[in-house]
Motif scaffolding. Sequence first.
Motif, mmCIF file in Angstrom:
data_model
loop_
_atom_site.group_PDB
_atom_site.id
_atom_site.type_symbol
_atom_site.label_atom_id
_atom_site.label_comp_id
_atom_site.label_asym_id
_atom_site.label_seq_id
_atom_site.Cartn_x
_atom_site.Cartn_y
_atom_site.Cartn_z
ATOM 1 N N HIS A 19 6.789 3.403 3.604
ATOM 2 C CA HIS A 19 6.518 3.076 5.007
ATOM 3 C C HIS A 19 6.775 1.607 5.300
ATOM 4 O O HIS A 19 7.302 1.249 6.351
ATOM 5 C CB HIS A 19 5.074 3.431 5.376
ATOM 6 C CG HIS A 19 4.894 4.907 5.529
ATOM 7 N ND1 HIS A 19 3.657 5.499 5.620
ATOM 8 C CD2 HIS A 19 5.795 5.916 5.591
ATOM 9 C CE1 HIS A 19 3.812 6.816 5.733
ATOM 10 N NE2 HIS A 19 5.104 7.081 5.724
ATOM 11 N N GLU A 51 0.833 -1.201 0.000
ATOM 12 C CA GLU A 51 0.000 0.000 0.000
ATOM 13 C C GLU A 51 0.871 1.256 0.000
ATOM 14 O O GLU A 51 0.637 2.194 -0.761
ATOM 15 C CB GLU A 51 -0.878 -0.012 1.236
ATOM 16 C CG GLU A 51 -2.274 0.536 0.955
ATOM 17 C CD GLU A 51 -3.174 0.168 2.107
ATOM 18 O OE1 GLU A 51 -3.221 0.993 3.041
ATOM 19 O OE2 GLU A 51 -3.779 -0.926 2.080
ATOM 20 N N ASN A 52 1.865 1.264 0.872
ATOM 21 C CA ASN A 52 2.780 2.408 0.940
ATOM 22 C C ASN A 52 4.212 1.857 1.061
ATOM 23 O O ASN A 52 4.699 1.605 2.159
ATOM 24 C CB ASN A 52 2.427 3.282 2.156
ATOM 25 C CG ASN A 52 3.283 4.530 2.213
ATOM 26 O OD1 ASN A 52 4.452 4.513 1.786
ATOM 27 N ND2 ASN A 52 2.726 5.606 2.709
ATOM 28 N N ARG A 55 8.126 7.245 -6.118
ATOM 29 C CA ARG A 55 7.180 8.335 -6.406
ATOM 30 C C ARG A 55 7.918 9.653 -6.633
ATOM 31 O O ARG A 55 7.578 10.441 -7.509
ATOM 32 C CB ARG A 55 6.214 8.463 -5.214
ATOM 33 C CG ARG A 55 5.049 9.374 -5.406
ATOM 34 C CD ARG A 55 4.217 9.605 -4.127
ATOM 35 N NE ARG A 55 4.401 8.635 -3.053
ATOM 36 C CZ ARG A 55 5.084 8.881 -1.924
ATOM 37 N NH1 ARG A 55 5.651 10.058 -1.709
ATOM 38 N NH2 ARG A 55 5.193 7.949 -0.996
ATOM 39 N N ASP A 95 5.849 5.247 -8.990
ATOM 40 C CA ASP A 95 5.657 4.722 -7.634
ATOM 41 C C ASP A 95 5.673 3.191 -7.573
ATOM 42 O O ASP A 95 5.427 2.614 -6.512
ATOM 43 C CB ASP A 95 4.399 5.312 -6.992
ATOM 44 C CG ASP A 95 3.156 5.010 -7.782
ATOM 45 O OD1 ASP A 95 3.231 4.173 -8.714
ATOM 46 O OD2 ASP A 95 2.109 5.606 -7.489
#
Length: 384
Positions: free
Chosen positions: A335, A331-332, A348, A353
Amino acid sequence: MPPTDFDRLIDRRDTASQKWEKYRDREILPMWVADTDFMAPQAVLRALHERVDHGVFGYTNTPAALNAQVIERMQRLYGWQIEADDLTWLPGLVCGLHLACRAATEPGQAVMSAQPIYPPFLSAPRLSERELVTLPMTRHGQRTLIDFEALEAAITPTTRLLLFCNPHNPGGTLYRREELEQLAAQIEKHDLLVCSDEIHCDLILEPGLTHTPLASLSPEISKRCITLMAPSKTYNIAGLGCSFAIIQDPQLRRRFQRVRKGIVPDVNLLGYTAAQAAYADGDEWNRAQLDYLRGNRDYLVEEINSIPGLRLDPIEATYLAWIDVSGAKLENPAHFFEDAGVGLSPGRDFGDDRFMRLNFGCPRALLEEAVSRIRRALLNHLPA
Ligand SMILES: Cc1ncc(COP(=O)(O)O)c(C=O)c1O
């Protein structure tokens, strides 16, 4: 002179290091911004000590000997004949990209850049109030290159400048002579100018490949080029801010120097000192560094490609791996990897991304720890 021990872990905490401050007091290995964790060559350290011992740090001129070194270097490495007047010294390459946008184009004209790319290529045109036109990078086998057809199609009457990166950051593609000739032909055909950022030109990892400056191809293309280079990445002296532009067309050079005047400061004297020593005595050190980085690269490519969800193409140059993480369906991603204990640069920021950039300019033990953290996190994340 003792050789540099590239395996040595040097504690950079509390040294105001951008790379290490970011994750201060967090258990995250910083593998983002593009400096290495290696000590600069002894010859550089010695020259800096001597200069500091002199004790007077007034305004400084570019040392004539440094101009002569760069002239000799361009001739020796690339058969490219330049003169001292062609050189403009700068405290960094990013300001060179900005100056190029302002010197080579008028407001309202368009600047082209490939994408993904080192972020300032994408921000410099906009911050200079020029239109940015992005061009895709295309994968040919396992090499990713600027898309020459897209470039041809993107050119309009307002297009004036291409910001070009060779070796390419991220991913480390090194353009071959034939590819540069094709690019030069397009530039000449459409009456464009190019700013060619070649900061990574001394970091060619793939045996048998050599760097070719775009401007060295012919006097015709050189007239259209602002070439940016520096000893900063090669010798890990980026914090000393010493870089240069080579501009052989007098009119273009005058415009570049006029937009710079009064705004961009001179290079500081320790930057010049380090550059002189690195270019005079750093070749052997860099050969040892390249061997070390090649070992890191080979290890990393093999390991990353054995981790489910990740893909890493061969890296021809630079110490910057461009890892396709899209298969991991994160998702990220930034992180996720920070939570795993590894600080990477988010794709990104470079304009894609699906990727993360990993800086492998570090002792092998640190790289191995990073890889093992990445592997563990992904094995826990992905269903068996
Ligand atoms: C392609 C490229 N250009 C420029 C720079 C930075 O240059 P400077 O620190 O001299 O402004 C980098 C640093 O990562 C880079 O990769």
